[in-house]
Design an enzyme around this catalytic site. Structure first.
Site: not given
Length: 202
Positions: A71-73
Site C-alpha cells: 500500500a501507498d498513500s
C-alpha cells in the site's frame, strides 16, 4: 469457514496494521524497503498504484505461500502529490496552504497471491477520498507540529490521531485516508474466491 492462508502486510505503517487487526485479521509485517524515489507516474493515482505494486512485489519474492498486501498513500493538493513532509517547516507551510481547502487522498493497494513460491495473481486498485480541511489557528498548528505526528504521514495529517479535529469531513472511504481501504481489500479477496471473514482470527 476458516482458511489457512498467511496474510502479509508489506508496510511498516502502524495505522495500516491497526486497521487490519480491527477488521479481525492477523497479518505478519514484512517491510518492503522499496526506494520510492525510483518510481514515477504522470498522475498521483497512478503513482500510488505503482508504489503499492512495487512494495507487494518486493515482499512477494521472499514468500512461498502468502497473500501479500502492498500500500501507498499520497495527498493530491493543487494538482501535486504530497507525501510525508521533509521537516516541520514543510509541514507548517502545507497546513497554511491546506487550511480551509480540500485535497484528494489517494491510497493504492496491491494484493499479490503467492503459491509455491510464485505469484499466481496480482490485483491493484486505488481508493480516492476527498478531504476537507478545517482552519486550525496558528497556535493549534504549532502544537500539532510539536507532537511530530504530521511529519510521519502523507499529507501531514491523520484521521486516526491528533490531526482528526483539523479535518472537517471526507467524501469517500475514511479507512483509505488512514492508510488502507478495507472495502477494496474485501473485493480483492473475493476475486481470489475468499471472503474476508474466512481470514478472521479464530
Amino acid at each position: 469457514m476458516s482458511v489457512d492462508r498467511r496474510l502479509v502486510l508489506a508496510s511498516a505503517s502502524p495505522a495500516r496494521l491497526s486497521l487490519l487487526r480491527q477488521a479481525g485479521l492477523a497479518p505478519e509485517v514484512v517491510v518492503s524497503d522499496v526506494d520510492e524515489s525510483a518510481y514515477a507516474a504522470p498522475r498521483v493515482a497512478e503513482q500510488v498504484a505503482l508504489l503499492a505494486a512495487a512494495k507487494a512485489a518486493a515482499v512477494a519474492k521472499r514468500e512461498t505461500d502468502a497473500l501479500v498486501i502492498g500500500a501507498d498513500s499520497l495527498l493530491e493538493f493543487g494538482g501535486k502529490p504530497l507525501g510525508k513532509p521533509a521537516d516541520a517547516a514543510d509541514a507548517r507551510d502545507r497546513w497554511r496552504r491546506m487550511s480551509g481547502r480540500s485535497g484528494v487522498l489517494h491510497t493504492g493497494q496491491a494484493l499479490f497471491d503467492v503459491r509455491d513460491g510464485a505469484v499466481t495473481s496480482r490485483d491493484i486498485a486505488v481508493a480516492s477520498t476527498v478531504v476537507y480541511f478545517a482552519e486550525p489557528t496558528q497556535p493549534e498548528i504549532e502544537a500539532y507540529l510539536a507532537t511530530g505526528e504530521p511529519l510521519a504521514v502523507a499529507g501531514a495529517f491523520t484521521l486516526d490521531g491528533l490531526g482528526a479535529p483539523f479535518v472537517r469531513r471526507v467524501e469517500g472511504d475514511p479507512a483509505a485516508v488512514v492508510g488502507l481501504s478495507l472495502t477494496v481489500l474485501r473485493t480483492q479477496l473475493a476475486k481470489r474466491g475468499l471472503a474476508i471473514t474466512d481470514l478472521w482470527r479464530r
